[in-house]
Motif scaffolding. Structure first.
Motif, PDB file in Angstrom:
ATOM      1  N   GLY A 201       9.362   5.795 -98.889  1.00  0.00           N
ATOM      2  CA  GLY A 201       9.906   5.630 -97.509  1.00  0.00           C
ATOM      3  C   GLY A 201      11.398   5.475 -97.303  1.00  0.00           C
ATOM      4  O   GLY A 201      11.861   5.776 -96.314  1.00  0.00           O
TER       5      GLY A 201
ATOM      6  N   ARG B 130       8.990   7.972 -84.302  1.00  0.00           N
ATOM      7  CA  ARG B 130       9.441   6.688 -84.459  1.00  0.00           C
ATOM      8  C   ARG B 130      10.891   6.572 -84.989  1.00  0.00           C
ATOM      9  O   ARG B 130      11.287   7.496 -85.570  1.00  0.00           O
TER      10      ARG B 130
ATOM     11  N   GLU C 208      16.505   3.705 -92.136  1.00  0.00           N
ATOM     12  CA  GLU C 208      17.473   4.336 -91.280  1.00  0.00           C
ATOM     13  C   GLU C 208      17.967   3.208 -90.025  1.00  0.00           C
ATOM     14  O   GLU C 208      18.942   3.005 -89.604  1.00  0.00           O
TER      15      GLU C 208
HETATM   16  N1  GLY Z   1      12.950   6.412 -94.069  1.00  0.00           N
HETATM   17  C1  GLY Z   1      11.804   7.300 -93.925  1.00  0.00           C
HETATM   18  C2  GLY Z   1      10.655   7.000 -92.700  1.00  0.00           C
HETATM   19  O1  GLY Z   1      10.889   5.836 -92.000  1.00  0.00           O
HETATM   20  O2  GLY Z   1       9.736   7.724 -92.709  1.00  0.00           O
END
Ligand code: GLY
Ligand code: AMP
Length: 473
Positions: A258, A321, A326
């Motif tokens: 992620g 979203r 990030e």
């Molecule tokens: N950092 C990637 C996501 O939130 O999908």
């Protein structure tokens, strides 16, 4: 408008960063986080939304909570609640809630639907095709690789897979075995892999582009350069060990996560590129979606883009979203009141807003549950490869008290006293455990502060990438 009460629905570091952004608004009195984690109550004004000491999770429980607690505004972080129609339910009950409705959450919930829509809107995407049959998918992949020996393929599960549903394949053999791993039982990403998308692997530089939409106006947010792969380029030995322990036959595949960290402002997202992305991608997508379905897109929209050497953007994916991690490096830079921004999105007044940002660099490093053997003291256990594969949780975390006061620590997966252990001690509960964010006038200084601070934190199996920001300082 003083004394507003806000509910943020999210269990991770992104949720804590959103709660923190609301808490900085002068008009906000309290921020509840649901279900939140141990970090949620460490921020000023923030509390976990609970009933009889139990954190609330389900949509009906949360609806009761906002009515009882007279919540003025609810902000939904993760895609799951959005796909489940939380926004629809709250709106039907007259609640003010921010996030796309279920009908719009399909832009993240189905990669196959979205790529077809974008193609019809002439929004640039890589050459791609959808499949429901594994044999047909294999045949397409085989033929594609034979006809395009220099090009690679990316195989994507159609549905939600916690940001891990795309596999970039290094060879035709890997592409074929990946089709099977995703589509054939036991499916790697479960039901999300019933349908897949096979896409040409594009070369270039990746960019995560975030924008706000009130249904009419689309306003770009600042971006972050993020690090998706689990390991840095020089960690080949660790990659092989990870794959060996994960029983992945493709030993050199550096797995996607992620996100392992990032920094903002983005080093090469300039005004010209922002304008191009807005004009060719963000605005046509929001307007085209409305025309195609009749539904407004209200909330944050996040485009995963590949930018070619000629600075031409193509959409790899859409999320409905903010990104995690990030959000943890973008939101702290926001100087404009986040409550005011949220109200503007709900009231279709984004057109009258101008966002102000801190010029400082914010750099975040994710500390994850890496390769570990469970200690004998907690029952022992075999070696696990670590996030994004199998990992241990319930490991005590030490050293948070030694982190500098102006360094932010957003918790992703932590709890106090899990499984009956000491109630005052912090334990890991997930793959990503926390995101430490340092800031400074230069990227080099932000980076040096972040790495200096993260070394003070410890838990069994803790791992982080050592190269966040490296190459840009
Ligand atoms: N950092 C990637 C996501 O939130 O999908
Ligand atoms: P996605 O789930 O679609 O965001 O893909 C996850 C990651 O896989 C992206 O962030 C890229 O690093 C990589 N990826 C996905 N699609 C492509 C593509 N068509 N070409 C190159 N890399 C890709």
């Amino acid at each position: 408008m003083s004394g507003k009460r806000v509910l943020v629905v999210d269990s991770g570091g992104r949720g804590n960063a959103i709660a923190h952004a609301f808490a900085r608004s002068e008009s906000v009195l309290s921020v509840f986080v649901a279900p939140g984690n141990a970090g949620s109550e460490m921020m000023d004004k923030c509390r976990i939304a609970a009933e009889n000491g139990k954190p609330l999770k389900s949509i009906p429980e949360l609806l009761n909570f906002v009515k009882k607690e007279k919540i003025d505004l609810t902000f939904v972080g993760p895609e799951g609640y959005l796909s489940d129609g939380m926004v629809n339910v709250f709106l039907e009950e007259g609640q003010r809630i921010l996030g796309p409705k279920k009908e719009a959450a399909i832009l993240e919930g189905s990669k196959c639907y979205t790529k077809d829509l974008l193609k019809s809107l002439k929004v640039p995407v890589p050459p791609c095709q959808n499949f429901e049959d594994a044999a047909e998918a294999r045949e397409y992949a085989r033929q594609y690789c034979a006809e395009n020996p220099k090009k690679g393929l990316v195989i994507k599960a159609d549905g939600l897979a916690a940001g891990k549903g795309s596999v970039v394949c290094g060879s035709p053999e890997e592409a074929l075995s990946t089709v099977d791993r995703i589509m054939v039982e036991p499916r790697l990403f479960g039901a999300a892999g019933k349908r897949i998308e096979i896409e040409e692997k594009l070369e270039g530089r990746e960019l995560m582009f975030f924008a706000l939409s009130d249904g009419e106006t689309v306003l770009p947010l600042q971006s972050a350069l993020d690090y998706k792969q689990a390991f840095a380029a020089d960690e080949g030995v660790a990659v092989r060990l990870f794959n060996k322990l994960s029983r992945n036959p493709c030993l050199d595949n550096n797995p996607n996560t992620g996100g392992m960290g990032g920094f903002s402002p983005h080093p090469w997202l300039d005004e010209e590129l922002t304008e191009k992305i807005m004009k060719r991608i963000a605005v046509p997508t929001v307007r085209g979606f409305k025309e195609a379905t009749g539904h407004d897109y209200v909330g944050v929209i996040y485009f995963g883009l590949m930018i070619s050497d000629e600075k031409e953007p193509s959409v790899l994916e859409i999320n409905v979203r903010l990104g995690d991690p990030e959000a943890e490096v973008i939101l702290p830079r926001l100087k404009t009141d986040f409550y005011q921004i949220s109200e503007a999105m709900l009231d279709r007044k984004l057109g009258s807003l101008q966002l102000e940002w801190s010029p400082e660099y914010y750099l975040g490093i994710c500390a994850i549950s890496g390769r570990a053997i469970k200690p004998l003291a907690s029952g022992g256990g075999g070696e696990r490869p670590g996030y994004p594969g199998e990992h241990y949780t319930n490991m005590p975390i030490n050293g948070l008290d030694r982190v500098d006061p102006d360094t932010l620590v957003y918790h992703n997966g932590t709890a106090f006293g899990a499984e009956g252990a000491d109630k005052s001690r912090l334990f890991t509960t997930g793959g990503r455990v926390l995101t430490l964010v340092a800031h400074a006038a230069t990227l080099a200084e932000a980076r040096s502060r972040a790495y200096d601070n993260i070394k003070r934190i410890r838990f069994n199996g803790m791992r982080y990438r050592k190269d966040i920001g490296l190459g840009y300082v």
